[in-house]
Design a protein around this motif. Structure first.
Motif, PDB file in Angstrom:
ATOM      1  N   GLY A 165      39.208  45.677  34.866  1.00 36.59           N
ATOM      2  CA  GLY A 165      38.628  45.090  36.059  1.00 36.59           C
ATOM      3  C   GLY A 165      37.130  45.014  36.125  1.00 36.59           C
ATOM      4  O   GLY A 165      36.585  44.262  36.939  1.00 36.59           O
TER       5      GLY A 165
ATOM      6  N   ILE B 206      45.537  38.780  46.304  1.00 34.39           N
ATOM      7  CA  ILE B 206      44.853  39.984  45.812  1.00 34.39           C
ATOM      8  C   ILE B 206      44.743  41.015  46.930  1.00 34.39           C
ATOM      9  O   ILE B 206      44.949  42.219  46.720  1.00 34.39           O
ATOM     10  CB  ILE B 206      43.461  39.630  45.268  1.00 34.39           C
ATOM     11  CG1 ILE B 206      43.587  38.700  44.057  1.00 34.39           C
ATOM     12  CG2 ILE B 206      42.697  40.895  44.868  1.00 34.39           C
ATOM     13  CD1 ILE B 206      42.259  38.154  43.543  1.00 34.39           C
TER      14      ILE B 206
ATOM     15  N   GLN C 124      44.842  45.077  46.745  1.00 40.71           N
ATOM     16  CA  GLN C 124      43.575  45.789  46.605  1.00 40.71           C
ATOM     17  C   GLN C 124      42.468  44.961  47.232  1.00 40.71           C
ATOM     18  O   GLN C 124      42.705  43.867  47.731  1.00 40.71           O
ATOM     19  CB  GLN C 124      43.283  46.027  45.126  1.00 40.71           C
ATOM     20  CG  GLN C 124      43.088  44.742  44.307  1.00 40.71           C
ATOM     21  CD  GLN C 124      42.736  45.022  42.879  1.00 40.71           C
ATOM     22  OE1 GLN C 124      43.602  45.300  42.064  1.00 40.71           O
ATOM     23  NE2 GLN C 124      41.450  44.964  42.557  1.00 40.71           N
TER      24      GLN C 124
ATOM     25  N   PRO D 154      39.821  42.264  47.431  1.00 44.69           N
ATOM     26  CA  PRO D 154      39.690  41.045  46.640  1.00 44.69           C
ATOM     27  C   PRO D 154      38.345  40.905  45.928  1.00 44.69           C
ATOM     28  O   PRO D 154      38.288  40.459  44.791  1.00 44.69           O
ATOM     29  CB  PRO D 154      39.874  39.922  47.662  1.00 44.69           C
ATOM     30  CG  PRO D 154      40.510  40.567  48.837  1.00 44.69           C
ATOM     31  CD  PRO D 154      40.013  41.976  48.847  1.00 44.69           C
TER      32      PRO D 154
ATOM     33  N   ALA E  64      37.347  36.378  39.260  1.00 44.81           N
ATOM     34  CA  ALA E  64      37.522  37.353  40.342  1.00 44.81           C
ATOM     35  C   ALA E  64      36.826  38.661  39.997  1.00 44.81           C
ATOM     36  O   ALA E  64      37.212  39.355  39.059  1.00 44.81           O
ATOM     37  CB  ALA E  64      39.008  37.591  40.585  1.00 44.81           C
TER      38      ALA E  64
ATOM     39  N   LEU F 190      36.683  42.005  40.630  1.00 43.99           N
ATOM     40  CA  LEU F 190      37.518  43.006  41.287  1.00 43.99           C
ATOM     41  C   LEU F 190      37.015  44.431  41.124  1.00 43.99           C
ATOM     42  O   LEU F 190      37.368  45.307  41.892  1.00 43.99           O
ATOM     43  CB  LEU F 190      38.955  42.899  40.755  1.00 43.99           C
ATOM     44  CG  LEU F 190      39.598  41.510  40.913  1.00 43.99           C
ATOM     45  CD1 LEU F 190      40.997  41.511  40.321  1.00 43.99           C
ATOM     46  CD2 LEU F 190      39.631  41.094  42.371  1.00 43.99           C
TER      47      LEU F 190
ATOM     48  N   ILE G 241      41.309  47.227  38.434  1.00 42.24           N
ATOM     49  CA  ILE G 241      42.663  46.736  38.680  1.00 42.24           C
ATOM     50  C   ILE G 241      43.603  47.906  38.415  1.00 42.24           C
ATOM     51  O   ILE G 241      43.849  48.275  37.262  1.00 42.24           O
ATOM     52  CB  ILE G 241      43.005  45.546  37.766  1.00 42.24           C
ATOM     53  CG1 ILE G 241      42.035  44.388  38.005  1.00 42.24           C
ATOM     54  CG2 ILE G 241      44.450  45.092  37.988  1.00 42.24           C
ATOM     55  CD1 ILE G 241      42.160  43.254  37.006  1.00 42.24           C
TER      56      ILE G 241
END
Length: 231
Positions: A129, A153, A157, A159, A184, A186, A189
């Protein structure tokens, strides 16, 4: 070894798994580029293989190195695909698509009996991530698709930002398939499999850069040498 030398070392080890008569998937990106060059050297020395490239850039490289090419229409089953990754997480979960070829990369990998990932040590992470997750989308309905991705998302979690990838001149980056990419941001992840399922269910998402349960082996090169991780 510097990073480029590590990439070369991983690619060199991967070539050892190539056998005469194999049908190969050729990945995209800076590390896969080393592999394509090395396979080309072996082809010129007499190695009999045929290959499917995962991008137009890889196709051009393979043609330049004299590698015989085919398509998945002509050769729908491949023996092995060798490709790079932007991140390699636990269980050989991957983030791919930094080069914009994630859709073709996943199609070719899925058509292969085995996927081998090659990378320098910096790509190995404890949690996926940190590298922004590429999500390939249809240009049509971009606003609605971006909103739906945010919701998908958010169900799992935070986004984070969902910027559209752009070229240096500010235009939307266009993939070989004519699509756009959302990157994205993030941060982490925690459940790649759940996120992969959620994104795949969004209309307008053509593919995402989470490769879960696809790679069987990673060849990772670091300053102290090369190690192999198997799933």
């Amino acid at each position: 070894m510097n990073v480029e030398a590590q990439k070369r070392a991983a690619a060199t080890r991967a070539v050892e798994f190539v056998r005469p008569g194999m049908r190969l998937g050729l990945g995209t990106g800076s590390t896969a580029k080393h592999f394509v060059e090395l396979v080309g050297e072996r082809v010129r020395a007499g190695l009999d293989i045929i290959a499917v490239p995962t991008s137009e850039a890889t196709r051009a490289d393979a043609e330049r190195y004299g590698i015989p090419l085919t398509t998945l229409d002509e050769t729908p089953e491949l023996d092995v695909t060798v490709d790079g990754a932007d991140e390699i997480g636990p269980g050989l979960t991957l983030i791919k698509g930094g080069g914009g070829a994630l859709l073709r990369e996943k199609i070719v990998a899925a058509a292969s009996g085995r996927m081998i990932v090659i990378a320098d040590e910096s790509k190995a992470v404890e949690t996926l991530g940190r590298f922004p997750l590429p999500i390939e989308i249809a240009p049509f309905g971009y606003g609605a698709t971006e909103k739906a991705i945010h919701s998908a998302i958010a169900g799992l979690q935070s986004p984070g930002p969902l910027p559209l990838r752009r070229t240096k001149d500010g235009h939307a980056f266009v993939t070989d398939g004519g699509h756009w990419i959302i990157d994205a941001a993030l941060g982490r992840i925690d459940d790649p499999a759940a996120l992969a399922r959620a994104l795949a269910a969004v209309p307008g998402v053509m593919e995402h850069g989470l490769f879960v349960g696809i790679a069987q082996m990673a060849i990772v090169a670091g300053p102290d040498g090369v190690r192999i991780v198997e799933r």
